[in-house]
Design a protein around this motif. Structure first.
Motif, PDB file in Angstrom:
ATOM      1  N   ILE A  59       1.033  24.513   0.067  1.00 39.26           N
ATOM      2  CA  ILE A  59       1.741  24.486   1.345  1.00 39.26           C
ATOM      3  C   ILE A  59       3.244  24.481   1.037  1.00 39.26           C
ATOM      4  CG2 ILE A  59       2.147  23.190   3.480  1.00 39.26           C
ATOM      5  CD1 ILE A  59      -0.703  24.256   3.281  1.00 39.26           C
ATOM      6  N   SER A  60       3.987  25.358   1.711  1.00 39.77           N
ATOM      7  CA  SER A  60       5.420  25.453   1.419  1.00 39.77           C
ATOM      8  C   SER A  60       6.145  24.159   1.761  1.00 39.77           C
ATOM      9  CB  SER A  60       6.041  26.624   2.182  1.00 39.77           C
ATOM     10  OG  SER A  60       6.007  26.365   3.570  1.00 39.77           O
ATOM     11  N   ASP A  61       7.230  23.923   1.033  1.00 39.31           N
ATOM     12  CA  ASP A  61       8.060  22.735   1.228  1.00 39.31           C
ATOM     13  C   ASP A  61       9.515  23.201   1.319  1.00 39.31           C
ATOM     14  OD1 ASP A  61       9.359  20.310   1.212  1.00 39.31           O
ATOM     15  OD2 ASP A  61       8.475  19.584  -0.645  1.00 39.31           O
ATOM     16  N   PRO A  62       9.932  23.709   2.485  1.00 39.33           N
ATOM     17  CA  PRO A  62      11.290  24.236   2.617  1.00 39.33           C
ATOM     18  C   PRO A  62      12.370  23.204   2.312  1.00 39.33           C
ATOM     19  CG  PRO A  62      10.002  24.684   4.613  1.00 39.33           C
ATOM     20  CD  PRO A  62       9.165  23.830   3.711  1.00 39.33           C
ATOM     21  N   GLU A  63      12.141  21.955   2.656  1.00 36.45           N
ATOM     22  CA  GLU A  63      13.139  20.920   2.388  1.00 36.45           C
ATOM     23  C   GLU A  63      13.327  20.723   0.882  1.00 36.45           C
ATOM     24  OE1 GLU A  63      14.271  16.378   3.786  1.00 36.45           O
ATOM     25  OE2 GLU A  63      12.262  17.137   4.184  1.00 36.45           O
ATOM     26  N   LYS A  98       9.662  18.373  -4.720  1.00 36.48           N
ATOM     27  CA  LYS A  98       8.777  18.249  -3.562  1.00 36.48           C
ATOM     28  C   LYS A  98       9.208  17.027  -2.768  1.00 36.48           C
ATOM     29  CE  LYS A  98       4.502  19.319  -3.866  1.00 36.48           C
ATOM     30  NZ  LYS A  98       3.072  19.286  -4.127  1.00 36.48           N
ATOM     31  N   THR A  99       9.203  17.162  -1.459  1.00 37.13           N
ATOM     32  CA  THR A  99       9.573  16.043  -0.611  1.00 37.13           C
ATOM     33  C   THR A  99       8.323  15.356  -0.079  1.00 37.13           C
ATOM     34  OG1 THR A  99       9.722  17.442   1.349  1.00 37.13           O
ATOM     35  CG2 THR A  99      11.759  17.098   0.087  1.00 37.13           C
ATOM     36  N   ALA A 100       8.504  14.106   0.334  1.00 39.05           N
ATOM     37  CA  ALA A 100       7.413  13.328   0.917  1.00 39.05           C
ATOM     38  C   ALA A 100       8.018  12.320   1.888  1.00 39.05           C
ATOM     39  CB  ALA A 100       6.625  12.602  -0.172  1.00 39.05           C
ATOM     40  N   LYS A 101       7.170  11.825   2.776  1.00 37.28           N
ATOM     41  CA  LYS A 101       7.572  10.783   3.713  1.00 37.28           C
ATOM     42  C   LYS A 101       6.802   9.529   3.327  1.00 37.28           C
ATOM     43  CE  LYS A 101       7.059  11.904   7.981  1.00 37.28           C
ATOM     44  NZ  LYS A 101       6.503  12.170   9.317  1.00 37.28           N
ATOM     45  N   MET A 102       7.487   8.372   3.357  1.00 34.53           N
ATOM     46  CA  MET A 102       6.792   7.126   3.056  1.00 34.53           C
ATOM     47  C   MET A 102       6.942   6.165   4.225  1.00 34.53           C
ATOM     48  SD  MET A 102       7.234   4.236   0.098  1.00 34.53           S
ATOM     49  CE  MET A 102       6.532   5.188  -1.226  1.00 34.53           C
ATOM     50  N   LEU A 103       5.818   5.601   4.621  1.00 34.37           N
ATOM     51  CA  LEU A 103       5.789   4.545   5.623  1.00 34.37           C
ATOM     52  C   LEU A 103       5.412   3.263   4.906  1.00 34.37           C
ATOM     53  CD1 LEU A 103       3.684   6.442   8.310  1.00 34.37           C
ATOM     54  CD2 LEU A 103       6.160   6.320   8.136  1.00 34.37           C
ATOM     55  N   LYS A 104       6.096   2.164   5.238  1.00 37.20           N
ATOM     56  CA  LYS A 104       5.812   0.882   4.597  1.00 37.20           C
ATOM     57  C   LYS A 104       5.327  -0.099   5.651  1.00 37.20           C
ATOM     58  CE  LYS A 104       9.241   1.478   0.956  1.00 37.20           C
ATOM     59  NZ  LYS A 104      10.408   0.867   0.284  1.00 37.20           N
ATOM     60  N   PHE A 105       4.069  -0.476   5.536  1.00 37.35           N
ATOM     61  CA  PHE A 105       3.447  -1.427   6.449  1.00 37.35           C
ATOM     62  C   PHE A 105       3.390  -2.801   5.790  1.00 37.35           C
ATOM     63  CE2 PHE A 105       1.829   2.599   7.856  1.00 37.35           C
ATOM     64  CZ  PHE A 105       1.484   2.463   9.180  1.00 37.35           C
ATOM     65  N   THR A 106       3.572  -3.842   6.573  1.00 32.94           N
ATOM     66  CA  THR A 106       3.271  -5.210   6.158  1.00 32.94           C
ATOM     67  C   THR A 106       2.151  -5.672   7.070  1.00 32.94           C
ATOM     68  OG1 THR A 106       5.551  -5.590   5.486  1.00 32.94           O
ATOM     69  CG2 THR A 106       4.191  -7.535   5.862  1.00 32.94           C
ATOM     70  N   ILE A 107       1.041  -6.100   6.471  1.00 34.40           N
ATOM     71  CA  ILE A 107      -0.155  -6.407   7.254  1.00 34.40           C
ATOM     72  C   ILE A 107      -0.835  -7.660   6.703  1.00 34.40           C
ATOM     73  CG2 ILE A 107      -1.570  -4.850   5.863  1.00 34.40           C
ATOM     74  CD1 ILE A 107      -3.084  -4.123   8.472  1.00 34.40           C
ATOM     75  N   GLU A 108      -1.433  -8.417   7.580  1.00 34.71           N
ATOM     76  CA  GLU A 108      -2.182  -9.613   7.189  1.00 34.71           C
ATOM     77  C   GLU A 108      -3.672  -9.293   7.267  1.00 34.71           C
ATOM     78  OE1 GLU A 108      -2.564 -14.312   8.485  1.00 34.71           O
ATOM     79  OE2 GLU A 108      -0.885 -13.111   9.236  1.00 34.71           O
ATOM     80  N   GLU A 109      -4.338  -9.390   6.131  1.00 37.03           N
ATOM     81  CA  GLU A 109      -5.781  -9.109   6.050  1.00 37.03           C
ATOM     82  C   GLU A 109      -6.415 -10.024   5.004  1.00 37.03           C
ATOM     83  OE1 GLU A 109      -8.068  -7.190   7.580  1.00 37.03           O
ATOM     84  OE2 GLU A 109      -6.590  -6.513   9.056  1.00 37.03           O
ATOM     85  N   ASN A 110      -7.733  -9.976   4.930  1.00 36.69           N
ATOM     86  CA  ASN A 110      -8.470 -10.818   3.987  1.00 36.69           C
ATOM     87  C   ASN A 110      -8.285 -10.400   2.535  1.00 36.69           C
ATOM     88  OD1 ASN A 110      -9.588 -12.535   5.939  1.00 36.69           O
ATOM     89  ND2 ASN A 110     -11.216 -11.079   6.363  1.00 36.69           N
ATOM     90  N   ASP A 111      -8.239  -9.084   2.287  1.00 38.65           N
ATOM     91  CA  ASP A 111      -8.127  -8.587   0.919  1.00 38.65           C
ATOM     92  C   ASP A 111      -7.457  -7.220   0.911  1.00 38.65           C
ATOM     93  OD1 ASP A 111     -10.167  -6.652   1.550  1.00 38.65           O
ATOM     94  OD2 ASP A 111     -11.669  -8.193   1.155  1.00 38.65           O
ATOM     95  N   ILE A 164       3.086  10.491   2.441  1.00 38.56           N
ATOM     96  CA  ILE A 164       2.568  11.717   3.049  1.00 38.56           C
ATOM     97  C   ILE A 164       3.340  12.890   2.467  1.00 38.56           C
ATOM     98  CG2 ILE A 164       2.197  12.963   5.209  1.00 38.56           C
ATOM     99  CD1 ILE A 164       2.443  10.134   6.594  1.00 38.56           C
ATOM    100  N   GLU A 165       2.616  13.803   1.826  1.00 37.99           N
ATOM    101  CA  GLU A 165       3.253  14.982   1.248  1.00 37.99           C
ATOM    102  C   GLU A 165       2.389  16.207   1.526  1.00 37.99           C
ATOM    103  OE1 GLU A 165       3.382  14.931  -3.111  1.00 37.99           O
ATOM    104  OE2 GLU A 165       1.889  13.349  -3.046  1.00 37.99           O
ATOM    105  N   ASN A 166       2.976  17.368   1.361  1.00 39.56           N
ATOM    106  CA  ASN A 166       2.223  18.604   1.582  1.00 39.56           C
ATOM    107  C   ASN A 166       1.173  18.782   0.495  1.00 39.56           C
ATOM    108  OD1 ASN A 166       3.778  19.196   3.801  1.00 39.56           O
ATOM    109  ND2 ASN A 166       5.058  20.696   2.764  1.00 39.56           N
TER     110      ASN A 166
END
Length: 86
Positions: free
Chosen positions: A16-20, A41-54, A10-12
């Motif tokens: 959009i300003s990025d003060p950080e 430029k800064t960003a936030k990363m989320l890491k999901f582990t999920i079980e799905e068909n594909d 997730i990033e701006n």
């Protein structure tokens, strides 16, 4: 069913300003020996582990979760989802 790792970045959006990012550039990088760096430029990363068909199902499911929980603001944020086999 397979297990997938889904990285949500997730990033701006452009314009959009990025003060950080500006603070990191001005206070840390430019005061040091790295004068050739012109933008951070800064960003936030989320890491999901999920079980799905594909991979497509894993990506769709995680996107739906992020949308439902309002993890990001679609007006100002750009979201990228990358899916990897675990």
């Amino acid at each position: 069913m397979a297990i997938f790792n889904v990285h949500v970045t997730i990033e701006n959006k452009p314009g959009i300003s990025d003060p950080e990012g500006d603070t990191i550039l001005n206070d840390l990088v430019l005061k040091g020996p790295q004068k050739s760096v012109s933008k951070i430029k800064t960003a936030k990363m989320l890491k999901f582990t999920i079980e799905e068909n594909d991979k497509k199902s894993a990506q769709s499911k995680v996107k739906a979760i992020c949308d439902e929980l309002r993890i990001y603001n679609p007006m100002v944020s750009k979201v990228t989802l990358d899916v990897f086999t675990a």
